[in-house]
Design an enzyme around this catalytic site. Sequence first.
Site, mmCIF file in Angstrom:
data_model
loop_
_atom_site.group_PDB
_atom_site.id
_atom_site.type_symbol
_atom_site.label_atom_id
_atom_site.label_comp_id
_atom_site.label_asym_id
_atom_site.label_seq_id
_atom_site.Cartn_x
_atom_site.Cartn_y
_atom_site.Cartn_z
ATOM 1 N N HIS A 12 0.490 -0.911 -0.096
ATOM 2 C CA HIS A 12 0.443 0.200 0.152
ATOM 3 C C HIS A 12 1.108 1.117 -0.347
ATOM 4 O O HIS A 12 0.945 2.376 -0.292
ATOM 5 C CB HIS A 12 -0.913 0.281 1.115
ATOM 6 N N LYS A 33 -18.435 -6.534 8.123
ATOM 7 C CA LYS A 33 -16.858 -6.823 8.715
ATOM 8 C C LYS A 33 -16.726 -5.980 10.124
ATOM 9 O O LYS A 33 -16.508 -4.944 10.852
ATOM 10 C CB LYS A 33 -15.961 -6.026 7.971
ATOM 11 N N ARG A 62 -1.977 -7.004 -7.780
ATOM 12 C CA ARG A 62 -0.694 -7.971 -7.874
ATOM 13 C C ARG A 62 -0.620 -8.716 -8.756
ATOM 14 O O ARG A 62 0.715 -9.370 -8.802
ATOM 15 C CB ARG A 62 -0.455 -8.527 -6.088
ATOM 16 N N SER A 91 -2.783 -7.977 3.612
ATOM 17 C CA SER A 91 -3.383 -7.265 5.118
ATOM 18 C C SER A 91 -3.008 -8.723 5.448
ATOM 19 O O SER A 91 -2.930 -9.002 6.664
ATOM 20 C CB SER A 91 -3.814 -6.167 5.037
#
Length: 162
Positions: free
Chosen positions: A17, A41, A90, A128
């Site tokens: 990030h 969440k 990615r 993460s």
Amino acid sequence: MRRAVYPGSFDPMTMGHLDLVGRAAALFDELVLAVLHNPLKRPLFTVEERMALLKESVRGYDNVRVDQFQGLLVDYVRTHQISVIIRGVREVSDFENELRMAQMNRHLYSGAETVLLLTDPRYGYISSTLVKDVAMHGGSVRGLVPEPVERALASKFPPRTE
Ligand code: PNS
């Protein structure tokens, strides 16, 4: 003024990030890091903690600021006169997901372009989720996350000492 947003969960921010922040900040007049507040969440870090970690980690960039949003990203983009949405890719599976999101966002609001930046290969394997898993089991996350995040993870999950 060309203003871009880099939205995400940032739970927590990783070196991938941070690398993207630096590269995107060089492309736009202003870059807003927008932390998603998703009441459905259960993140490891609260929105306030994530924002504080982002602020500390991007301290060196004059044209980067940190905000939060709830609801649709396009609503945030529209109200804040943002013309570009930045996301990182990615791998191919990321691209498939980002393509769907970009097309959905475009369907909802055509006033912003999504710009996908390719993750630096040094950070391609970092997520993460994996970082939290490593930290939770006592492994070292040095070099995977900015230092403020490393310290915050260490206070939640004391690293192994041997
Ligand atoms: O870091 P993440 O979890 O991959 O970020 C995902 C994010 C925050 C960019 C995405 O979930 C999002 O934009 N959520 C807001 C809700 C929304 O706008 N949904 C419809 C667009 S696909």
